[in-house]
Structure formats: C-alpha cells, structure tokens
Motif scaffolding. Sequence first.
Motif, PDB file in Angstrom:
ATOM      1  N   ASP A  52       0.795  -1.234   0.000  1.00 27.64           N
ATOM      2  CA  ASP A  52       0.000   0.000   0.000  1.00 27.64           C
ATOM      3  C   ASP A  52       0.821   1.275   0.000  1.00 27.64           C
ATOM      4  O   ASP A  52       0.300   2.354   0.255  1.00 27.64           O
ATOM      5  N   GLY A  53       2.109   1.165  -0.290  1.00 28.35           N
ATOM      6  CA  GLY A  53       2.948   2.347  -0.333  1.00 28.35           C
ATOM      7  C   GLY A  53       4.303   2.001  -0.912  1.00 28.35           C
ATOM      8  O   GLY A  53       4.566   0.862  -1.282  1.00 28.35           O
ATOM      9  N   ALA A  54       5.144   3.003  -0.983  1.00 23.52           N
ATOM     10  CA  ALA A  54       6.506   2.791  -1.495  1.00 23.52           C
ATOM     11  C   ALA A  54       7.374   3.965  -1.067  1.00 23.52           C
ATOM     12  O   ALA A  54       6.886   5.088  -0.915  1.00 23.52           O
ATOM     13  N   PHE A  55       8.645   3.681  -0.889  1.00 24.02           N
ATOM     14  CA  PHE A  55       9.642   4.721  -0.620  1.00 24.02           C
ATOM     15  C   PHE A  55      10.722   4.560  -1.673  1.00 24.02           C
ATOM     16  O   PHE A  55      11.306   3.483  -1.802  1.00 24.02           O
ATOM     17  N   LEU A  56      10.969   5.617  -2.433  1.00 24.90           N
ATOM     18  CA  LEU A  56      11.965   5.569  -3.492  1.00 24.90           C
ATOM     19  C   LEU A  56      13.172   6.426  -3.128  1.00 24.90           C
ATOM     20  O   LEU A  56      13.011   7.512  -2.570  1.00 24.90           O
ATOM     21  N   VAL A  57      14.340   5.916  -3.465  1.00 21.86           N
ATOM     22  CA  VAL A  57      15.579   6.673  -3.310  1.00 21.86           C
ATOM     23  C   VAL A  57      16.187   6.844  -4.696  1.00 21.86           C
ATOM     24  O   VAL A  57      16.283   5.888  -5.463  1.00 21.86           O
ATOM     25  N   ALA A  58      16.563   8.084  -5.004  1.00 26.50           N
ATOM     26  CA  ALA A  58      17.242   8.390  -6.267  1.00 26.50           C
ATOM     27  C   ALA A  58      18.737   8.460  -5.992  1.00 26.50           C
ATOM     28  O   ALA A  58      19.175   9.078  -5.018  1.00 26.50           O
ATOM     29  N   ARG A  59      19.507   7.820  -6.861  1.00 20.74           N
ATOM     30  CA  ARG A  59      20.961   7.860  -6.738  1.00 20.74           C
ATOM     31  C   ARG A  59      21.563   8.354  -8.055  1.00 20.74           C
ATOM     32  O   ARG A  59      21.145   7.940  -9.128  1.00 20.74           O
ATOM     33  N   LEU A  60      22.537   9.231  -7.910  1.00 19.27           N
ATOM     34  CA  LEU A  60      23.301   9.737  -9.047  1.00 19.27           C
ATOM     35  C   LEU A  60      24.709   9.196  -8.885  1.00 19.27           C
ATOM     36  O   LEU A  60      25.370   9.476  -7.890  1.00 19.27           O
ATOM     37  N   ASP A  61      25.130   8.387  -9.850  1.00 21.10           N
ATOM     38  CA  ASP A  61      26.444   7.743  -9.774  1.00 21.10           C
ATOM     39  C   ASP A  61      26.621   7.009  -8.440  1.00 21.10           C
ATOM     40  O   ASP A  61      27.688   7.052  -7.822  1.00 21.10           O
ATOM     41  N   ARG A  63      25.325   7.673  -5.505  1.00 17.98           N
ATOM     42  CA  ARG A  63      25.158   8.509  -4.302  1.00 17.98           C
ATOM     43  C   ARG A  63      23.695   8.915  -4.158  1.00 17.98           C
ATOM     44  O   ARG A  63      23.083   9.412  -5.110  1.00 17.98           O
ATOM     45  N   ALA A  64      23.109   8.714  -2.968  1.00 17.04           N
ATOM     46  CA  ALA A  64      21.711   9.074  -2.722  1.00 17.04           C
ATOM     47  C   ALA A  64      21.551  10.588  -2.799  1.00 17.04           C
ATOM     48  O   ALA A  64      22.202  11.328  -2.050  1.00 17.04           O
ATOM     49  N   VAL A  65      20.694  11.045  -3.732  1.00 16.10           N
ATOM     50  CA  VAL A  65      20.503  12.485  -3.949  1.00 16.10           C
ATOM     51  C   VAL A  65      19.037  12.902  -3.906  1.00 16.10           C
ATOM     52  O   VAL A  65      18.724  14.065  -4.176  1.00 16.10           O
ATOM     53  N   GLY A  66      18.145  11.991  -3.573  1.00 17.77           N
ATOM     54  CA  GLY A  66      16.740  12.352  -3.519  1.00 17.77           C
ATOM     55  C   GLY A  66      15.882  11.212  -3.032  1.00 17.77           C
ATOM     56  O   GLY A  66      16.318  10.056  -2.982  1.00 17.77           O
ATOM     57  N   CYS A  67      14.655  11.570  -2.676  1.00 14.74           N
ATOM     58  CA  CYS A  67      13.720  10.553  -2.205  1.00 14.74           C
ATOM     59  C   CYS A  67      12.294  11.031  -2.439  1.00 14.74           C
ATOM     60  O   CYS A  67      12.047  12.203  -2.724  1.00 14.74           O
ATOM     61  N   GLY A  68      11.392  10.120  -2.291  1.00 14.18           N
ATOM     62  CA  GLY A  68       9.971  10.409  -2.366  1.00 14.18           C
ATOM     63  C   GLY A  68       9.206   9.197  -1.884  1.00 14.18           C
ATOM     64  O   GLY A  68       9.677   8.070  -2.007  1.00 14.18           O
ATOM     65  N   LEU A  83       9.037  14.276  -0.871  1.00  4.70           N
ATOM     66  CA  LEU A  83       9.726  14.460  -2.150  1.00  4.70           C
ATOM     67  C   LEU A  83      10.829  15.494  -1.938  1.00  4.70           C
ATOM     68  O   LEU A  83      10.554  16.645  -1.591  1.00  4.70           O
ATOM     69  N   TRP A  84      12.063  15.064  -2.112  1.00  4.65           N
ATOM     70  CA  TRP A  84      13.214  15.934  -1.856  1.00  4.65           C
ATOM     71  C   TRP A  84      14.335  15.581  -2.826  1.00  4.65           C
ATOM     72  O   TRP A  84      14.578  14.408  -3.122  1.00  4.65           O
ATOM     73  N   ILE A  85      15.022  16.628  -3.297  1.00  3.94           N
ATOM     74  CA  ILE A  85      16.179  16.469  -4.175  1.00  3.94           C
ATOM     75  C   ILE A  85      17.314  17.297  -3.592  1.00  3.94           C
ATOM     76  O   ILE A  85      17.113  18.460  -3.213  1.00  3.94           O
ATOM     77  N   ASP A  86      18.500  16.731  -3.560  1.00  2.00           N
ATOM     78  CA  ASP A  86      19.672  17.454  -3.087  1.00  2.00           C
ATOM     79  C   ASP A  86      19.808  18.753  -3.877  1.00  2.00           C
ATOM     80  O   ASP A  86      19.745  18.737  -5.116  1.00  2.00           O
ATOM     81  N   PRO A  87      19.962  19.889  -3.189  1.00  2.00           N
ATOM     82  CA  PRO A  87      20.045  21.163  -3.909  1.00  2.00           C
ATOM     83  C   PRO A  87      21.128  21.195  -4.991  1.00  2.00           C
ATOM     84  O   PRO A  87      20.959  21.848  -6.013  1.00  2.00           O
ATOM     85  N   LEU A  92      18.443  18.685 -12.813  1.00  2.00           N
ATOM     86  CA  LEU A  92      18.812  17.500 -13.602  1.00  2.00           C
ATOM     87  C   LEU A  92      17.609  16.605 -13.890  1.00  2.00           C
ATOM     88  O   LEU A  92      17.777  15.502 -14.386  1.00  2.00           O
ATOM     89  N   ARG A  93      16.412  17.062 -13.548  1.00  2.00           N
ATOM     90  CA  ARG A  93      15.154  16.346 -13.788  1.00  2.00           C
ATOM     91  C   ARG A  93      14.978  15.126 -12.889  1.00  2.00           C
ATOM     92  O   ARG A  93      14.170  14.251 -13.175  1.00  2.00           O
ATOM     93  N   ILE A  94      15.717  15.068 -11.799  1.00  2.00           N
ATOM     94  CA  ILE A  94      15.593  13.954 -10.862  1.00  2.00           C
ATOM     95  C   ILE A  94      14.243  14.014 -10.148  1.00  2.00           C
ATOM     96  O   ILE A  94      13.578  12.989  -9.971  1.00  2.00           O
ATOM     97  N   GLY A  95      13.819  15.212  -9.757  1.00  2.00           N
ATOM     98  CA  GLY A  95      12.524  15.366  -9.100  1.00  2.00           C
ATOM     99  C   GLY A  95      11.389  14.914  -9.992  1.00  2.00           C
ATOM    100  O   GLY A  95      10.473  14.215  -9.562  1.00  2.00           O
ATOM    101  N   ARG A  96      11.452  15.289 -11.257  1.00  2.00           N
ATOM    102  CA  ARG A  96      10.432  14.872 -12.222  1.00  2.00           C
ATOM    103  C   ARG A  96      10.430  13.345 -12.363  1.00  2.00           C
ATOM    104  O   ARG A  96       9.377  12.715 -12.418  1.00  2.00           O
ATOM    105  N   GLY A  97      11.619  12.761 -12.392  1.00  2.00           N
ATOM    106  CA  GLY A  97      11.710  11.308 -12.488  1.00  2.00           C
ATOM    107  C   GLY A  97      11.117  10.612 -11.273  1.00  2.00           C
ATOM    108  O   GLY A  97      10.404   9.610 -11.401  1.00  2.00           O
ATOM    109  N   LEU A  98      11.404  11.130 -10.083  1.00  2.00           N
ATOM    110  CA  LEU A  98      10.832  10.561  -8.865  1.00  2.00           C
ATOM    111  C   LEU A  98       9.315  10.699  -8.857  1.00  2.00           C
ATOM    112  O   LEU A  98       8.599   9.747  -8.536  1.00  2.00           O
TER     113      LEU A  98
END
Length: 155
Positions: A52-61, A63-68, A83-87, A92-98
């Motif tokens: 009933d849910g999910a937690f996503l982590v975005a990594r660039l190379d 390194r964790a740089v975002g979540c949602g 929803l957060w992206i490293d400043p 880099l469109r990471i927020g849009r991807g998340l």
Amino acid sequence: MSDVTLHIEPPSSPDARACVARYVLELSRRFDMGYDPSNAAPTDDAQFTPPDGAFLVARLDGRAVGCGALKRPLPDTGEIKRLWIDPGTRGLRIGRGLLTALEDRARGMGLSRVRLDSNLTLTEALALYRTCGYAEVARFNDDPYAQMWFEKVLP
C-alpha cells in the motif's frame, strides 16, 4: 537521467534515512517558522511500504541524492510525501523522475488519483507540480506546515 537510478527500498534503509534527515534540515532552514517533524502530519514507515505504499531513493552515480514516498490514505487515492532532491542536483530532472515513478507506482496499485501538499517557500516544488499536471485543491489534511494542496487524476 542516464546516471540516475530509482529504487524502492525500506524507509528505514540508511540512504532513505539520510535523505529524510537532509529533507528535514532543509525545511528547517527554509520555513520562516522552522520545521519540527514531530509537529507535522504524522507518518509511519509502514505506510510507505508495499503493497500500500513505497519509498523511493534516487541515486546519481551511486550517491543518494533524492527521495519520495507514496502512501494510500484512501482506497482510490495516493498521497505523495517526502519528495526531496539534493540542492546540488536540482535542475537534472531527478525530481520529475521521482514524481513520475511514484505516479506509476500509484497506477500499479490501482489508484485513480494522487495528492500532495506543499509550503509556499518551496517554489521549485510548486513549479514542478504545476508543470506535471497537478491542480490546486482544497485543504485535505491538517499538516501545520502545508499551505497549498494539489491533486492529479491518473490516466
């Protein structure tokens, strides 16, 4: 986003916790009244776990740089949180991807719409939500830090 990966993982994972800590720190600096997560709308890690849910982590190379996160507060409705992206990686469109990945997850859960809330100081987030098809709606929660509420019907 070729060097960016998105992974569903437990909200208690080290990278998820690190991203949320940085999210809290940023909100504490940006909000005029500061930010105390214990005063915000309560969340429980279990809400952000399958089915009933999910937690996503975005990594660039690597390194964790975002979540949602996504939770299901109503049978047909998802709510996007944290929803957060490293400043240093914004633009880099990471927020849009998340955001897109969370919407896809909501569709996969059979949800027909997603909601989220925001604060007026988060101008980058507000611009993202609007360009991604979110419309302003009436208040749907009692989070004291929320000043705007949005919804998107999922096709």
